[in-house]
Enzyme design. Structure first.
Site, PDB file in Angstrom:
ATOM      1  CB  THR A  54      -0.847  -0.046   1.292  1.00 15.01           C
ATOM      2  OG1 THR A  54      -1.763  -1.104   1.158  1.00 15.01           O
ATOM      3  CG2 THR A  54      -1.573   1.220   1.595  1.00 15.01           C
ATOM      4  CB  VAL A 105     -13.028  -4.265   2.683  1.00 12.83           C
ATOM      5  CG1 VAL A 105     -12.620  -2.824   2.960  1.00 12.83           C
ATOM      6  CG2 VAL A 105     -14.077  -4.314   1.574  1.00 12.83           C
TER       7      VAL A 105
END
Ligand code: ASP
Length: 307
Positions: free
Chosen positions: A178, A207
């Site tokens: 990320t 998620v």
């Protein structure tokens, strides 16, 4: 705190800047892969250039983090935007969150066509009365002025290779990366932004922590701005970003101790990763218990990238 047999090896890098314009970015925590360090360093520097130029021009912390995130979302070596990790069914589903120190926040999950997912988070914040939005339609994206691409645009050969290897050679759950940014502007306001493709071979619909305010992303002008990277499930269980801010705000810990204690808890949940933390006043901290972490920081007196 959950027990873990495996004590976190925490590396903390402290930036010197005590006040004034500051930008910290990360390009993901993970394991030592064969990434091209030269390319990563170049793009981390480009992201710092873009974000810090905004701060120097008097723009807000929000504008600075978005400018830095755009550069990394467009660069294929980071797991966000173009080059995002693939789900088990071979597509890209991206998440992003943007939070300002005044408490305004927007986030989006399950994005498959938004060229820059952080723009969707900003649109949710500024153009709807909601905080977290799942799978906006192309019409909604168009109404919000978001540039779109086919899902194919986001998929690189390297991510295809990583998916095949995850599916054939066992789960490479540690393959993440990320991106995130935190900034302090000339008015002393803070902002945090995080954007991700999630984790290679994640189930369709999974998620992680990134789009959940307080888990992967958090900002509060009185305490700190935080962006995290790592195994999202553990970050969610620890409510990691908010935990760091709360340790600073209510327990009076300094940002370094707060980050370390929270990473220890994440380790207890069998996760690893890293955080960038920028307090309202005082120096910023980059802490991680993963094998590696790509990051950069810039202030009036220093500028450094690490891959
Ligand atoms: N935290 C992200 C997620 O779990 C992955 C990462 O940081 O690379 O979706």
């Amino acid at each position: 705190m959950p027990e873990s047999g495996n004590h976190a090896r925490i590396v903390t890098i402290t930036t010197e800047a005590e006040d004034g314009l500051t930008l910290l970015i990360h390009g993901g925590a993970g394991s030592r892969g064969n990434h091209n360090a030269e390319e990563v360093d170049r793009d981390l520097n480009r992201a710092l250039d873009a974000g810090y130029a905004k701060l120097e021009a008097g723009a807000s912390a929000e504008e600075a983090v978005i400018a830095a995130i755009h550069v990394m979302e467009d660069a294929p070596e980071f797991n966000a935007g173009h080059g995002a990790a693939l789900t088990s069914d071979g597509i890209v589903q991206m998440d992003a969150c943007l939070m300002d120190g005044d408490g305004s926040v927007g986030a989006a999950t399950g994005l498959g066509t938004a060229r820059n997912p952080i723009d969707v988070a900003q649109a949710v914040k500024d153009k709807t009365k909601h905080v977290l939005f799942a799978e906006p339609t192309d019409q909604e994206l168009a109404d919000w002025g978001i540039e779109t691409e086919d899902n194919e645009y986001f998929i690189t050969d390297e991510r295809r290779r990583q998916l095949v290897s995850a599916q054939n050679d066992g789960d490479e759950w540690e393959k993440h990366g990320t991106i995130g940014a935190v900034a302090r502007d000339g008015q002393g306001h803070l902002a945090a932004a995080t954007s991700t493709g999630g984790i290679t071979n994640q189930m369709h619909g999974r998620v992680g922590d990134t789009p959940l305010p307080g888990c992967g992303t958090y900002a509060n002008d009185e305490t700190a701005a935080i962006s995290g990277t790592g195994i999202g499930e553990a970050f969610i269980k620890a409510v990691a970003a908010n935990q760091i801010a709360s340790r600073v705000r209510f327990a009076g810990q300094d940002v370094e101790d707060a980050a370390k204690a929270t990473l220890d808890e994440i380790d207890g949940y069998h996760g690893d990763g890293g955080v960038i933390v920028l307090p309202a006043t005082g120096h910023g901290v980059i802490a991680y218990n993963s094998e590696t972490m790509k990051f950069g920081f810039r202030s009036r007196t220093e500028s450094e990238v690490h891959s």
